[in-house]
Design a protein around this motif. Structure first.
Motif, PDB file in Angstrom:
ATOM      1  N   ARG A   1       0.838  -1.201   0.000  1.00 31.62           N
ATOM      2  CA  ARG A   1       0.000   0.000   0.000  1.00 31.62           C
ATOM      3  C   ARG A   1       0.874   1.252   0.000  1.00 31.62           C
ATOM      4  N   ILE A   2       0.476   2.249  -0.756  1.00 26.13           N
ATOM      5  CA  ILE A   2       1.212   3.506  -0.873  1.00 26.13           C
ATOM      6  C   ILE A   2       0.926   4.386   0.348  1.00 26.13           C
ATOM      7  N   SER A   3       2.005   4.986   0.872  1.00 28.05           N
ATOM      8  CA  SER A   3       1.865   5.883   2.017  1.00 28.05           C
ATOM      9  C   SER A   3       2.851   7.034   1.885  1.00 28.05           C
ATOM     10  N   ASP A   4       2.477   8.203   2.404  1.00 28.68           N
ATOM     11  CA  ASP A   4       3.414   9.319   2.513  1.00 28.68           C
ATOM     12  C   ASP A   4       3.380   9.920   3.912  1.00 28.68           C
ATOM     13  N   TRP A   5       2.853   9.133   4.874  1.00 26.96           N
ATOM     14  CA  TRP A   5       2.754   9.563   6.272  1.00 26.96           C
ATOM     15  C   TRP A   5       4.078   9.250   6.959  1.00 26.96           C
ATOM     16  N   GLU A   6       4.889  10.279   7.161  1.00 26.85           N
ATOM     17  CA  GLU A   6       6.245  10.103   7.675  1.00 26.85           C
ATOM     18  C   GLU A   6       6.265   9.883   9.183  1.00 26.85           C
ATOM     19  N   HIS A   7       6.980   8.859   9.593  1.00 23.72           N
ATOM     20  CA  HIS A   7       7.197   8.548  11.007  1.00 23.72           C
ATOM     21  C   HIS A   7       8.475   9.224  11.494  1.00 23.72           C
ATOM     22  N   SER A   8       9.571   9.025  10.760  1.00 21.32           N
ATOM     23  CA  SER A   8      10.871   9.579  11.150  1.00 21.32           C
ATOM     24  C   SER A   8      11.847   9.421   9.988  1.00 21.32           C
ATOM     25  N   ARG A   9      13.084   9.832  10.213  1.00 21.60           N
ATOM     26  CA  ARG A   9      14.171   9.648   9.250  1.00 21.60           C
ATOM     27  C   ARG A   9      15.353   9.024   9.972  1.00 21.60           C
ATOM     28  N   TYR A  10      16.158   8.302   9.217  1.00 24.64           N
ATOM     29  CA  TYR A  10      17.412   7.795   9.746  1.00 24.64           C
ATOM     30  C   TYR A  10      18.417   7.730   8.605  1.00 24.64           C
ATOM     31  N   VAL A  11      19.701   7.573   8.953  1.00 25.51           N
ATOM     32  CA  VAL A  11      20.753   7.574   7.938  1.00 25.51           C
ATOM     33  C   VAL A  11      21.243   6.153   7.699  1.00 25.51           C
ATOM     34  N   ARG A  12      21.213   5.742   6.441  1.00 25.75           N
ATOM     35  CA  ARG A  12      21.798   4.471   6.006  1.00 25.75           C
ATOM     36  C   ARG A  12      23.176   4.773   5.448  1.00 25.75           C
ATOM     37  N   HIS A  13      24.127   3.915   5.735  1.00 25.34           N
ATOM     38  CA  HIS A  13      25.487   4.059   5.208  1.00 25.34           C
ATOM     39  C   HIS A  13      25.657   2.994   4.128  1.00 25.34           C
ATOM     40  N   VAL A  14      25.637   3.436   2.875  1.00 24.61           N
ATOM     41  CA  VAL A  14      25.656   2.527   1.740  1.00 24.61           C
ATOM     42  C   VAL A  14      27.007   2.635   1.040  1.00 24.61           C
ATOM     43  N   ALA A  15      27.689   1.499   0.885  1.00 26.16           N
ATOM     44  CA  ALA A  15      28.958   1.486   0.158  1.00 26.16           C
ATOM     45  C   ALA A  15      28.656   1.464  -1.336  1.00 26.16           C
ATOM     46  N   ASP A  16      29.450   2.178  -2.101  1.00 24.68           N
ATOM     47  CA  ASP A  16      29.279   2.209  -3.549  1.00 24.68           C
ATOM     48  C   ASP A  16      30.585   1.771  -4.194  1.00 24.68           C
ATOM     49  N   GLU A  17      30.565   1.589  -5.492  1.00 24.41           N
ATOM     50  CA  GLU A  17      31.769   1.209  -6.229  1.00 24.41           C
ATOM     51  C   GLU A  17      32.815   2.310  -6.098  1.00 24.41           C
ATOM     52  N   ALA A  18      34.071   1.913  -6.165  1.00 23.63           N
ATOM     53  CA  ALA A  18      35.171   2.877  -6.095  1.00 23.63           C
ATOM     54  C   ALA A  18      35.165   3.760  -7.342  1.00 23.63           C
ATOM     55  N   VAL A  19      35.548   5.011  -7.155  1.00 18.25           N
ATOM     56  CA  VAL A  19      35.674   5.960  -8.257  1.00 18.25           C
ATOM     57  C   VAL A  19      37.097   6.507  -8.202  1.00 18.25           C
ATOM     58  N   GLY A  20      37.817   6.345  -9.282  1.00 19.70           N
ATOM     59  CA  GLY A  20      39.196   6.832  -9.315  1.00 19.70           C
ATOM     60  C   GLY A  20      40.071   6.162  -8.277  1.00 19.70           C
ATOM     61  N   GLY A  21      39.765   4.896  -7.968  1.00 26.10           N
ATOM     62  CA  GLY A  21      40.554   4.157  -6.991  1.00 26.10           C
ATOM     63  C   GLY A  21      40.227   4.473  -5.543  1.00 26.10           C
ATOM     64  N   ARG A  22      39.226   5.303  -5.312  1.00 29.67           N
ATOM     65  CA  ARG A  22      38.851   5.672  -3.941  1.00 29.67           C
ATOM     66  C   ARG A  22      37.481   5.098  -3.619  1.00 29.67           C
ATOM     67  N   ALA A  23      37.363   4.541  -2.421  1.00 32.37           N
ATOM     68  CA  ALA A  23      36.079   4.002  -1.973  1.00 32.37           C
ATOM     69  C   ALA A  23      35.069   5.142  -1.833  1.00 32.37           C
ATOM     70  N   VAL A  24      33.800   4.813  -2.073  1.00 32.82           N
ATOM     71  CA  VAL A  24      32.724   5.794  -1.962  1.00 32.82           C
ATOM     72  C   VAL A  24      31.701   5.271  -0.961  1.00 32.82           C
ATOM     73  N   ARG A  25      31.315   6.124  -0.010  1.00 27.66           N
ATOM     74  CA  ARG A  25      30.245   5.794   0.930  1.00 27.66           C
ATOM     75  C   ARG A  25      29.167   6.850   0.798  1.00 27.66           C
ATOM     76  N   ILE A  26      27.926   6.388   0.684  1.00 28.05           N
ATOM     77  CA  ILE A  26      26.790   7.303   0.590  1.00 28.05           C
ATOM     78  C   ILE A  26      26.065   7.271   1.924  1.00 28.05           C
TER      79      ILE A  26
END
Length: 138
Positions: free
Chosen positions: A76-101
């Motif tokens: 079911r679709i919802s837009d009733w916000e409870h809260s926010r939190y931060v996810r730490h997502v690893a991404d592919e390296a760019v220019g030999g450097r690790a990327v974290r989002i």
């Protein structure tokens, strides 16, 4: 990108909601946001907050865009916000450097009284999947 990598600067402004909006610019004049999105197209689904160097890691702060999301329990679709939190997502390296989002996502209420989930975390298409710690690879 053309300019010396050491000459890139990040400009930060605060929008009406209080979220920092940045532009990555070369020599203080030429925006290269399109180039960043060419390297990391999965970021087109979110609002970029900042890009920082943290040792050997490039840390990108981002925020999911507002809008409805489907409950992961019942759909079911919802837009009733409870809260926010931060996810730490690893991404592919760019220019030999690790990327974290560092991605701020919403926890939403499911409005279906028959659903076993009271709240659920939104997923960002092309970037996150439940319980995944790395970005999606197609």
């Amino acid at each position: 990108m053309g300019a010396d990598p050491d000459s890139y600067k990040i400009f930060v402004a605060v929008d009406r909601s209080g979220w920092a909006v940045t532009s990555l610019c070369s020599n203080g004049m030429l925006p290269v946001c399109d180039d960043v999105l060419k390297l990391l197209p999965q970021l087109s689904a979110v609002e970029l907050g900042s890009v920082e160097e943290s040792g050997e890691v490039v840390v990108i702060s981002a925020r999911s865009r507002a809008g409805p999301a489907a409950c992961t329990g019942c759909g079911r679709i919802s837009d009733w916000e409870h809260s926010r939190y931060v996810r730490h997502v690893a991404d592919e390296a760019v220019g030999g450097r690790a990327v974290r989002i560092d991605l701020s996502v919403r926890r939403l209420y499911c409005e279906n009284p028959a659903c076993p989930k009271t709240t659920f975390a939104e997923q960002v298409d092309g970037l996150t999947v439940r319980y995944q710690r790395r970005t999606c690879l197609d």
